[in-house]
Design a protein around this motif. Structure first.
Motif, mmCIF file in Angstrom:
data_model
loop_
_atom_site.group_PDB
_atom_site.id
_atom_site.type_symbol
_atom_site.label_atom_id
_atom_site.label_comp_id
_atom_site.label_asym_id
_atom_site.label_seq_id
_atom_site.Cartn_x
_atom_site.Cartn_y
_atom_site.Cartn_z
ATOM 1 N N LEU A 19 22.334 41.915 36.776
ATOM 2 C CA LEU A 19 21.557 41.545 35.598
ATOM 3 C C LEU A 19 20.280 40.824 36.032
ATOM 4 O O LEU A 19 20.198 40.299 37.150
ATOM 5 C CB LEU A 19 22.397 40.671 34.663
ATOM 6 N N SER A 20 19.299 40.783 35.110
ATOM 7 C CA SER A 20 18.001 40.195 35.471
ATOM 8 C C SER A 20 17.460 39.315 34.348
ATOM 9 O O SER A 20 16.247 39.212 34.168
ATOM 10 C CB SER A 20 17.015 41.323 35.796
ATOM 11 N N GLY A 21 18.376 38.707 33.584
ATOM 12 C CA GLY A 21 17.972 37.907 32.437
ATOM 13 C C GLY A 21 18.541 38.523 31.172
ATOM 14 O O GLY A 21 19.460 39.348 31.246
ATOM 15 N N GLY A 104 18.224 48.513 33.089
ATOM 16 C CA GLY A 104 16.788 48.275 33.033
ATOM 17 C C GLY A 104 16.394 47.075 32.188
ATOM 18 O O GLY A 104 17.152 46.119 32.059
ATOM 19 N N GLY A 105 15.210 47.167 31.599
ATOM 20 C CA GLY A 105 14.590 46.014 30.962
ATOM 21 C C GLY A 105 13.532 45.472 31.908
ATOM 22 O O GLY A 105 13.619 45.698 33.128
ATOM 23 N N PHE A 106 12.539 44.765 31.364
ATOM 24 C CA PHE A 106 11.445 44.280 32.199
ATOM 25 C C PHE A 106 11.900 43.292 33.270
ATOM 26 O O PHE A 106 11.184 43.070 34.257
ATOM 27 C CB PHE A 106 10.321 43.680 31.350
ATOM 28 N N GLY A 107 13.081 42.702 33.094
ATOM 29 C CA GLY A 107 13.605 41.827 34.143
ATOM 30 C C GLY A 107 13.724 42.561 35.474
ATOM 31 O O GLY A 107 13.512 41.974 36.542
ATOM 32 N N ALA A 108 14.046 43.859 35.418
ATOM 33 C CA ALA A 108 14.152 44.654 36.646
ATOM 34 C C ALA A 108 12.793 44.793 37.317
ATOM 35 O O ALA A 108 12.696 44.929 38.541
ATOM 36 C CB ALA A 108 14.738 46.025 36.340
ATOM 37 N N ALA A 109 11.736 44.747 36.496
ATOM 38 C CA ALA A 109 10.374 44.911 37.015
ATOM 39 C C ALA A 109 9.651 43.582 37.203
ATOM 40 O O ALA A 109 8.524 43.545 37.708
ATOM 41 C CB ALA A 109 9.579 45.811 36.073
#
Ligand SMILES: *[C@@H]1O[C@H](CO)[C@@H](O)[C@H](O)[C@H]1NC(C)=O
Ligand SMILES: CC(=O)N[C@H]1CO[C@H](CO)[C@@H](O)[C@@H]1O
Length: 237
Positions: A19-21, A104-109
């Motif tokens: 996860l990224s947030g 995904g999601g912008f956390g990945a970027a």
């Protein structure tokens, strides 16, 4: 006895979910992350969630898309999705898992990589980079969806990994981030255009990807897209 041990070993699939947030504009896309949890649960996988223990690049007010003047920790925000059960990515021991999944999601970027600001010149979070190399080195499948395949493009572009981030061209209202496909190719990946019902399986490298919210799709279509990716990953274990 032997057959019992055997069937137990066969049904026990341990999957690490990165996860990224929490929230599409600054973290993991919530529907994709929850969808991955549901599909993994249906596949009888034992899932452990991980996230980097560091500040988010941005905190976004999701009602208007504006940046907020505050700091949030990626791991703490990810705990919202994981219902509290999330471990620091730095502690991920790859030998304990059969597969790795990155929604995904912008956390990945923004937090797992710097794709949002640097495009093909991006860096990948150092812990995630280590983990990706370990899974790949052990021939364990890695599944990614939405914008997250850009991370695989960076990490494995040198060996021409095959993947998708959806369509490379199209109506901007429907495919708002179509330029990501060209960025993947600039990093050395071989991109295949697929619509929301498609999935790309790089059999040789055991990398699986699907578009999910790269398309302005309906939630049930995104759920389906994430499910296709999860199913292929489970099949490659
Ligand atoms: C978030 O955005 C909404 C809509 O513009 C605004 O009313 C609200 O005050 C913002 N909240 C914060 C905490 O900035
Ligand atoms: C605030 C912060 O540390 N953001 C980082 C999120 O992760 C990416 C990838 O490692 C970094 O480039 C950002 O600086």
């Amino acid at each position: 006895m032997l057959s019992r041990t055997f069937s137990r070993a066969a049904s026990q699939r341990n999957v690490a979910l990165i996860l990224s947030g929490c929230g599409v504009y600054d973290g993991s896309e919530a529907t994709e992350a929850v969808s991955a949890l549901i599909h993994l649960s249906e596949s009888k996988a034992s899932v452990t969630c991980y996230a980097p223990d560091k500040d988010q690049m941005h905190v976004i007010n999701h009602t208007n898309g504006e940046e907020m003047e505050e700091k949030r920790n990626v791991l703490v925000e990810s705990a919202r999705i994981a219902r509290g059960a999330v471990e620091p990515l730095a502690s991920l021991d790859s030998s304990s898992y059969d597969a790795l999944i990155v929604p995904g999601g912008f956390g990945a970027a923004k937090n797992l990589s710097s794709f949002a600001t640097q495009g093909p010149e991006m860096e990948v979070d150092a812990d995630l980079s280590r983990v990706l190399d370990e899974f790949k080195g052990a021939s364990k499948p890695i599944g990614l969806c939405c914008i997250a395949p850009t991370i695989a493009a960076k990490q494995f572009g040198g060996i021409g990994v095959k993947l998708t981030v959806g369509l490379s061209t199209g109506d901007e209202a429907v495919w708002p981030h179509a330029g990501a496909a060209g960025a993947c190719e600039a990093m050395g990946a071989i991109h295949t255009d697929v619509d929301i019902d498609g999935v790309v399986v790089d059999l040789e490298n055991k990398i699986v990807s699907s578009p999910a919210y790269m398309k302005n799709a309906a939630p049930h279509e995104v759920h389906f897209s994430v499910g296709k990716m999860v199913k292929e990953v489970m099949g490659l274990i």
